[in-house]
Design a protein around this motif. Structure first.
Motif, PDB file in Angstrom:
ATOM      1  N   CYS A  73      -7.422  -0.966  -2.187  1.00  0.00           N
ATOM      2  CA  CYS A  73      -6.462  -1.992  -1.770  1.00  0.00           C
ATOM      3  C   CYS A  73      -6.984  -3.404  -2.007  1.00  0.00           C
ATOM      4  CB  CYS A  73      -6.087  -1.816  -0.302  1.00  0.00           C
ATOM      5  SG  CYS A  73      -7.350  -2.348   0.876  1.00  0.00           S
ATOM      6  N   ILE A 126       0.834  -1.209   0.000  1.00  0.00           N
ATOM      7  CA  ILE A 126       0.000   0.000   0.000  1.00  0.00           C
ATOM      8  C   ILE A 126       0.866   1.256   0.000  1.00  0.00           C
ATOM      9  CG2 ILE A 126      -1.699   1.320   1.320  1.00  0.00           C
ATOM     10  CD1 ILE A 126      -2.767  -1.404   2.347  1.00  0.00           C
ATOM     11  N   TYR A 176      -5.484   5.187   1.722  1.00  0.00           N
ATOM     12  CA  TYR A 176      -4.185   4.575   2.014  1.00  0.00           C
ATOM     13  C   TYR A 176      -3.815   4.750   3.485  1.00  0.00           C
ATOM     14  CZ  TYR A 176      -3.455   4.366  -3.066  1.00  0.00           C
ATOM     15  OH  TYR A 176      -3.569   4.107  -4.407  1.00  0.00           O
ATOM     16  N   TRP A 185       1.063   4.232  -2.937  1.00  0.00           N
ATOM     17  CA  TRP A 185       0.901   5.616  -2.475  1.00  0.00           C
ATOM     18  C   TRP A 185       2.078   6.460  -2.938  1.00  0.00           C
ATOM     19  CZ3 TRP A 185      -0.221   7.020   3.384  1.00  0.00           C
ATOM     20  CH2 TRP A 185      -0.601   8.371   3.455  1.00  0.00           C
TER      21      TRP A 185
END
Length: 221
Positions: free
Chosen positions: A117, A105, A134, A109
């Motif tokens: 996700c 993740i 996120y 980002w």
């Protein structure tokens, strides 16, 4: 002084009683989360595979393999944690899984990708709002990672099969130790008995010699 000693010993004892219950809560939390996530993904494996591909970390056949295997791994870990069987191993695998999720993740980002996700099904590209998502996803997985680390450090929990297995193993070890100790004690007892018998025999021999010498002296007189 007596009250001070009681207060000093009460703290560690209370913590020792607390850890099994805290571990039980962590174990059941992780079992519920992993079980739900895995079962949702198993219902739509094709979507689970696509949700892995949108991370753009693995592609093609590798993404299909990871996306297809991951839900079953999550369910297997959930069952182990729910039963409390192999708790430390399952917690270690769960911690590794959470660390991988957090890293993945953070990676999308940092690369400016906007995706869902897919942690609990779904997945795919998002138009906006991914940044806030996120942060929430990483914070949530950090919580689960902390629960897994707690279980690694304190794997003995309540209502767990591990507890029965470990207690049986410990009692078996204590019984074997008792048998060895009993045998050692018997050996020491036999050694002391023989030593005492030999001592009494030597004392009796010296007494008989003294009596014979006295009688011999009387006859000479």
């Amino acid at each position: 002084m007596r009250y001070a000693v009681r207060a000093a010993t009460a703290g560690p004892a209370a913590r020792a009683r607390m850890w099994p219950w805290a571990g039980t809560a962590a174990r059941l939390l992780l079992a519920g989360v992993l079980g739900y996530a895995g079962l949702v993904k198993i219902q739509d494996l094709a979507n689970a595979e696509r949700s892995v591909a949108v991370y753009q970390i693995v592609q093609g056949g590798a993404a299909q393999l990871v996306g297809g295997a991951l839900p079953f791994i999550e369910v297997a870990l959930a069952l182990l944690l729910l039963a409390g069987l192999g708790t430390r191993v399952a917690a270690t695998a769960t911690a590794t899984l959470m660390a991988v999720y957090i890293t993945a993740i953070a990676s999308v980002w940092a690369r400016g990708l906007s995706i869902d996700c897919g942690c609990f099904g779904g997945g795919g590209t998002l138009a906006d709002g991914a940044v806030r998502g996120y942060a929430v996803d990483i914070a949530r997985d950090l919580l689960f990672l902390g629960a897994a680390v707690l279980l690694i450090r304190h794997p003995r929990t309540r209502y767990a099969l591990d507890r029965r297995v470990l207690d049986t193993h410990d009692s078996g070890g204590n019984q074997r130790h008792g048998v060895h100790g009993h045998g050692h004690g018997d050996g020491q007892g036999e050694g002391r008995g023989r030593g005492q018998g030999e001592g009494r025999g030597q004392a009796g021999g010296r007494g008989r010699e003294a009596l014979a010498s006295a009688r011999h002296g009387q006859h000479q007189q």
